[in-house]
Design a protein around this motif. Structure first.
Motif, PDB file in Angstrom:
ATOM      1  N   CYS A   6      27.456  44.629  40.675  1.00 42.44           N
ATOM      2  CA  CYS A   6      28.336  44.490  39.526  1.00 42.44           C
ATOM      3  C   CYS A   6      27.897  45.444  38.422  1.00 42.44           C
ATOM      4  O   CYS A   6      26.706  45.594  38.161  1.00 42.44           O
ATOM      5  CB  CYS A   6      28.322  43.054  39.010  1.00 42.44           C
ATOM      6  N   ARG A 163      35.156  40.505  52.528  1.00 46.28           N
ATOM      7  CA  ARG A 163      35.393  39.761  51.284  1.00 46.28           C
ATOM      8  C   ARG A 163      34.125  39.737  50.414  1.00 46.28           C
ATOM      9  O   ARG A 163      34.193  39.929  49.193  1.00 46.28           O
ATOM     10  CB  ARG A 163      35.853  38.345  51.606  1.00 46.28           C
ATOM     11  N   ALA A 164      32.993  39.522  51.045  1.00 53.23           N
ATOM     12  CA  ALA A 164      31.726  39.507  50.306  1.00 53.23           C
ATOM     13  C   ALA A 164      31.421  40.883  49.719  1.00 53.23           C
ATOM     14  O   ALA A 164      30.854  40.988  48.619  1.00 53.23           O
ATOM     15  CB  ALA A 164      30.592  39.053  51.219  1.00 53.23           C
ATOM     16  N   LYS A 167      33.561  41.290  46.616  1.00 52.13           N
ATOM     17  CA  LYS A 167      33.086  40.371  45.577  1.00 52.13           C
ATOM     18  C   LYS A 167      31.810  40.898  44.924  1.00 52.13           C
ATOM     19  O   LYS A 167      31.598  40.742  43.715  1.00 52.13           O
ATOM     20  CB  LYS A 167      32.831  38.986  46.175  1.00 52.13           C
ATOM     21  N   PHE A 293      39.073  42.006  41.914  1.00 53.14           N
ATOM     22  CA  PHE A 293      38.907  40.814  42.745  1.00 53.14           C
ATOM     23  C   PHE A 293      38.408  39.603  41.955  1.00 53.14           C
ATOM     24  O   PHE A 293      37.472  39.702  41.161  1.00 53.14           O
ATOM     25  CB  PHE A 293      37.929  41.128  43.871  1.00 53.14           C
ATOM     26  N   ASP A 295      37.403  35.625  43.019  1.00 56.54           N
ATOM     27  CA  ASP A 295      37.262  34.634  44.083  1.00 56.54           C
ATOM     28  C   ASP A 295      37.597  33.243  43.543  1.00 56.54           C
ATOM     29  O   ASP A 295      37.852  33.060  42.354  1.00 56.54           O
ATOM     30  CB  ASP A 295      35.830  34.672  44.631  1.00 56.54           C
ATOM     31  N   THR A 299      34.628  34.355  40.084  1.00 53.17           N
ATOM     32  CA  THR A 299      33.732  35.490  39.944  1.00 53.17           C
ATOM     33  C   THR A 299      34.156  36.607  40.894  1.00 53.17           C
ATOM     34  O   THR A 299      34.926  36.402  41.823  1.00 53.17           O
ATOM     35  CB  THR A 299      32.273  35.112  40.239  1.00 53.17           C
ATOM     36  N   GLY A 300      33.610  37.775  40.654  1.00 54.39           N
ATOM     37  CA  GLY A 300      33.905  38.939  41.472  1.00 54.39           C
ATOM     38  C   GLY A 300      33.867  40.179  40.608  1.00 54.39           C
ATOM     39  O   GLY A 300      34.187  40.126  39.420  1.00 54.39           O
ATOM     40  N   CYS A 301      33.450  41.302  41.182  1.00 50.04           N
ATOM     41  CA  CYS A 301      33.368  42.518  40.380  1.00 50.04           C
ATOM     42  C   CYS A 301      33.747  43.756  41.178  1.00 50.04           C
ATOM     43  O   CYS A 301      33.369  44.869  40.825  1.00 50.04           O
ATOM     44  CB  CYS A 301      31.983  42.672  39.767  1.00 50.04           C
TER      45      CYS A 301
END
Length: 339
Positions: A6, A163-164, A167, A293, A295, A299-301
Motif C-alpha cells: 500500500c 484477489r489478494a 488487495k 479495490f 474488499d 480495505t484494499g489499496c
C-alpha cells in the motif's frame, strides 16, 4: 519496493521543493537550491522515477531538456537511481499488450505464457497459482485470448491469489475476452452484459456470458470522460482526438465482452455507443473502466483496469487507443483513493 504494498498518498521525503506537472509535462519548480552546487532532481509518475543531477546558478533558472525529463523504461537506464515497476504480462492470442509496452519504451517486463496450455515456470498457471510470485510484480497485464480462464471460473488458489494481490496494492490490467479474470474474481467491480443481469454484484455471472459484442463495428468514436486524459490526448504532440473531440477506437473482435453498469465507486475513462446482443444504441457503454479495490472488510489499496477493446495495433506509430493505455500505465500506478 521489491513487491506490492500500500502506498501513502502523502508527498513525503527529504526535499527542498516539490510540484506537479501540467498535462503536457511542463512544470515550474521554485525554492530549489541556487548556490551553484549540484543537487538531485526526481521526476516521478506512479512507479516510474527518474533522478538527475542539476545545478542552478545564483539568482538564475534552468530549463530542462526533453531528454533530461524523459522517464526510464528500465531500471538504471539513465542513472543508478532510475526505477520502473516490475511488470508481468500474460500473453494472449488476440491482444498484444506487451507490444504496446514495447512501443512506449518499457523494456523491463516478464512475459508469462497464456497462449499455450503450458505448466512451466514461465506459464500463466504458475504466475496465478503462486501468490508470492504475483506479489513480486507491481503491475500484471492479462491479454485477451489466453487459455487459462478455467483457473478462476471456480473458487481456488488462482482466484484467491489474484484477489489478494490487488488487495495488497497490485495493479491489474485486463482486456476484452479475458474479462472473466475480473468478473469471476472481482464480481463487485462491474455488472457485465449477459443473461444473468440483475444478479448481486457479489456473485460472479456465468463465464463468457458478456461476450456478446458485435465485430461489425470498424470504428467507434468514443467519448473521453476524464478531463486530464482528454486534455493530454488533445496535445499536438499526441494528436489522438478527432476534430469533434472524440477518440477513435478500432479492433473490436466478434463476441467482445460488453460492460454494462460499473460499481458506483468505479471510474469510467472512455465510453461509446456500440453494437451487441441486448445493447440499445441510445445508451453509451463503458469501454475503459478502473476501480480502486475495496474488499468486504472495507480495505484494499490496489487497482483494476478493464478495457473492452484490444489495445495493440500493428502500425509502428501509436494508435489513439494505445495512447489511452500509455496514459493509464502511468496513472494507475498512482495513489488509490481507498486505503
Amino acid at each position: 519496493p521489491s513487491q506490492v504494498r500500500c502506498q501513502s498518498c502523502a508527498v513525503a521525503g527529504l526535499f527542498a521543493a516539490q510540484t506537479y506537472s501540467n498535462a503536457d509535462g511542463s512544470f515550474t519548480l521554485r525554492g530549489v537550491p541556487n548556490d551553484g552546487k549540484p543537487f538531485k532532481l526526481a521526476i516521478q509518475k506512479g512507479y516510474f522515477r527518474r533522478v538527475i543531477d542539476v545545478t542552478v546558478s545564483p539568482c538564475g533558472k534552468l530549463e530542462l531538456t526533453k531528454e533530461q525529463s524523459r522517464l526510464p523504461g528500465k531500471s538504471a537506464q539513465y542513472g543508478p537511481s532510475d526505477t520502473v515497476p516490475k511488470i508481468a504480462v500474460v500473453s494472449g492470442s488476440f491482444d498484444r499488450l506487451e507490444k504496446v509496452l514495447d512501443k512506449l519504451g518499457v523494456e523491463e517486463k516478464a512475459i508469462f505464457n497464456g497462449r499455450d496450455l503450458a505448466t512451466g515456470p514461465e506459464s500463466m498457471q504458475n504466475l496465478l497459482q503462486n501468490g508470492a510470485l504475483l506479489k513480486q510484480h507491481h503491475m500484471v497485464f492479462i491479454n485477451c485470448g489466453n487459455r487459462f480462464e478455467a483457473l478462476v471460473t471456480q473458487p481456488g488458489p488462482a482466484r484467491n491469489n489474484l484477489r489478494a494481490y490487488v488487495k495488497a496494492g497490485g495493479r491489474l490490467f485486463v482486456t476484452d475476452q479475458a474479462y472473466d479474470f475480473v468478473e469471476q474474481t472481482f464480481p463487485e467491480f462491474m455488472d457485465f452484459e449477459g443473461p444473468h443481469d440483475g444478479a448481486p454484484l457479489t456473485t460472479p455471472e456465468k463465464e463468457d456470458a458478456a461476450e456478446v459484442g458485435s465485430g461489425s463495428m470498424s470504428l467507434v468514436e468514443a467519448n473521453v470522460l476524464d478531463s486530464a486524459l482528454k486534455k493530454w490526448l488533445a496535445l499536438p504532440a499526441i494528436g489522438a482526438l478527432l476534430p469533434n473531440g472524440l477518440v477513435p477506437i478500432e479492433g473490436f473482435k466478434e463476441t467482445w465482452a460488453i460492460q454494462k453498469t460499473p460499481n458506483p465507486a468505479a471510474k469510467v475513462w472512455v465510453e461509446g455507443h456500440v453494437k451487441g446482443i441486448g445493447v440499445t444504441p441510445d445508451k453509451a457503454r463503458p469501454l475503459t473502466t478502473s476501480w480502486d479495490f475495496v474488499d468486504a472488510d472495507k480495505t484494499g489499496c490496489g487497482r483494476i483496469v478493464f478495457s473492452s477493446y484490444h489495445t495493440h495495433g500493428t502500425q509502428s506509430t501509436l494508435l489513439p487507443q494505445e495512447r489511452v493505455l500509455e496514459f493509464l500505465v502511468l496513472e494507475i500506478g498512482g495513489c488509490p483513493r481507498v486505503q
